[in-house]
Each structure stands twice: as C-alpha cells, then as structure tokens.
Design an enzyme around this catalytic site. Structure first.
Site, PDB file in Angstrom:
ATOM      1  N   ASP A  91       3.213  -3.524   3.218  1.00  0.00           N
ATOM      2  CA  ASP A  91       3.921  -4.256   2.148  1.00  0.00           C
ATOM      3  C   ASP A  91       4.893  -5.301   2.702  1.00  0.00           C
ATOM      4  O   ASP A  91       5.355  -5.222   3.843  1.00  0.00           O
ATOM      5  CB  ASP A  91       4.738  -3.265   1.304  1.00  0.00           C
ATOM      6  CG  ASP A  91       3.863  -2.471   0.342  1.00  0.00           C
ATOM      7  OD1 ASP A  91       2.629  -2.479   0.509  1.00  0.00           O
ATOM      8  OD2 ASP A  91       4.431  -1.832  -0.574  1.00  0.00           O
ATOM      9  N   HIS A 236       5.137  -1.113   6.346  1.00  0.00           N
ATOM     10  CA  HIS A 236       5.665  -2.455   6.060  1.00  0.00           C
ATOM     11  C   HIS A 236       5.488  -3.379   7.253  1.00  0.00           C
ATOM     12  O   HIS A 236       5.956  -3.063   8.348  1.00  0.00           O
ATOM     13  CB  HIS A 236       7.162  -2.380   5.724  1.00  0.00           C
ATOM     14  CG  HIS A 236       7.445  -1.768   4.390  1.00  0.00           C
ATOM     15  ND1 HIS A 236       7.468  -0.421   4.181  1.00  0.00           N
ATOM     16  CD2 HIS A 236       7.709  -2.342   3.180  1.00  0.00           C
ATOM     17  CE1 HIS A 236       7.739  -0.178   2.898  1.00  0.00           C
ATOM     18  NE2 HIS A 236       7.876  -1.332   2.276  1.00  0.00           N
TER      19      HIS A 236
HETATM   20 ZN   LIG Z   1       7.939  -4.105  -1.158  1.00  0.00          ZN
END
Ligand SMILES: [Zn+2]
Length: 277
Positions: A91, A236
């Site tokens: 992400d 991430h």
């Molecule tokens: Zn996010």
C-alpha cells in the site's frame, strides 16, 4: 440515506443491495420515525435507538475486516486456496526510493503481487506505475489523496476520491483497477454503494504487520503467524518505517515472507489472478 443513494445513480448492471446490517439500519430509522409520529413523547427513546445504531455502524467502519457495511475480500477465494496461492499487497506507493527494490525482490523469486497505489503518487510517478504493470503485477486503487478524513466524506466526496485515483491509474498504466482499499482500511456505510457504482470491489487483508510503525522482527512474526493458502498479506512500499540503519522495513521483511512462502510451497500471485481466474 435511501434518497441520496438513488440520486447518486447506478452505472453498473445490477442494482446496489445494502448489506443485511445496512438494510436493518434503514428499517430501524423508519421505525424510529413511525414511532415518533405515533407516540411523540417517545422522542428520547427514538433518538437513543438511532444514535446507538450510528455508533454501531461507525464502529464497524473502524474495523477494516468487517463485513457489516458490505462485501469485503479478506481472504482469497476457495479456488485460489486450492491452488496454494497467497496474495502480497503493498500500500501507499509508488515510492521511487522503495518500490523499484520491492519489484527486484519479487522478480528474483519470479512471483507477482498487488500494489494499492495512491492516485496522486501514481500521477507523479507514472513511469513507475507502468513498470509495476510491465513486470506482471497489479496496480489497484487506494484513493486519490489517502485522506485521514476519508470515512467522514459524503457520497460525492468518496466518489471523487476514488474516481480521480481510478483516472490517474488508467492514465499511467492503461489498465483500470478492479479493487479498492480505503486509507487505513477505514470506511463509512456510504462506501459500498459508491464502489458498486464504479464496479470496484473492497479488499482488506487476512493479516498485516504494521510495517509503517514497527521493526522487521515483529512485523515478520505478525505476517507469518499461521501463514496458509488463501491469505492476503498487507505490507507498505509507501510510508514504511525505517530500521535504525535507515533501511525501509519492507525490504527486510519481504525476503523473509518470500522464504516462508517457498518453504510452505505457497505461490504469491496478484489479486486479479487469484480472484478473477
Ligand atoms: Zn494506505
């Protein structure tokens, strides 16, 4: 809420249907209204019922893996599980300092993954988005700006955030995302009808390691605890934490996750492959 939803219109073939919890909430609002007409002195009770209902819906929206507010992909479907597949999702990118290294690590093992990109970043780093797709990975929608206030937006605001990211990603990659993940996984009851009208599906995760805050050891332990076919893992490549030596945490965690998947004979694939094939 019903009138607003009708005004919003539907562009997809099947009409939007509220989840059972949302349908029940609509009914509850109607009952409270009728109760007020029949027995005006009961206004305090009606107000209390409606307020409690709103509190419950808000709590559901703060729980990213909840299915109360509409369909939510939390694991891969049974057919993908039977093929021993898992999905790695990254992400908040693309990030020119991190994403290329993540792509190299994935290439080394010849596996694919899914990147939930922020629209503004996809626009700023269109070449990087194209590279993600060129290497066989998926780029999906993580909203235009990643606003912390996303769950507080109205229907039009939610639609704008998602549609703008969709347009940026299409412009960068030539491919329209099929999946959406809200910022931090947080949402309101208004998200589901917007996703439906835009033809997108909500995807959360099976497990996350909090790699934006923690060091590689605990992040890896959280991600791999109980790892099995069908899992969707959240990492991430944007906004990730750094080790004391300054290394992005995801770059230390990812090889360990890929090692574990290899040992367990699990194959990381894109969400598109796992869900749509
Ligand atoms: Zn996010």
């Amino acid at each position: 809420m019903t009138a607003e939803l009708v005004e919003e219109g539907q562009t997809t073939a099947t009409p939007w249907r509220p989840s059972p919890v949302i349908a029940g909430s609509m009914g509850l609002h109607g009952l409270a209204g009728v109760g007020l007409v029949v027995s005006p002195e009961a206004w305090l009770l009606a107000l209390g019922v409606v307020a409690a209902n709103h509190a419950a819906l808000t709590a559901a929206g703060m729980w990213p893996r909840s299915t109360w507010l509409g369909p939510n992909v939390r694991r891969l479907p049974a057919k993908a599980e039977a093929r021993a597949e898992i999905a790695l999702t990254f992400d908040d990118g693309p990030d020119p300092a991190v994403t290329p290294k993540v792509l190299d690590l994935l290439d080394e093992r010849r596996v694919t993954a899914t990147f939930f990109c922020i629209g503004e970043r996809a626009r700023a780093h269109a070449d990087l988005c194209r590279e993600i797709v060129r290497r066989g990975h998926g780029v999906e929608n993580h909203s235009r700006r990643h606003l912390p206030t996303f769950p507080l937006l109205g229907l039009a605001g939610i639609r704008r955030e998602i549609a703008a990211a969709q347009a940026s990603i299409v412009q960068s990659t030539g491919t329209a995302p099929r999946f959406f993940r809200p910022p931090a996984g947080l949402r309101s009851p208004l998200l589901d009808p917007v996703l439906h009208s835009l033809g997108l599906r909500l995807v959360s995760w099976t497990r996350r390691g909090y790699d934006t805050r923690h060091q590689p050891g605990p992040v890896t332990a959280k991600l791999l605890g109980g790892l099995r076919a069908g899992d969707i893992l959240l990492l991430h490549d944007g906004q990730c934490a750094r080790t004391p030596a300054g290394v992005p945490v995801v770059l230390e965690v990812l090889p360990r996750v890929l090692d574990a998947a290899e040992r367990a004979r699990l194959r990381p694939v894109t969400l598109h492959h796992a869900i749509d094939t």
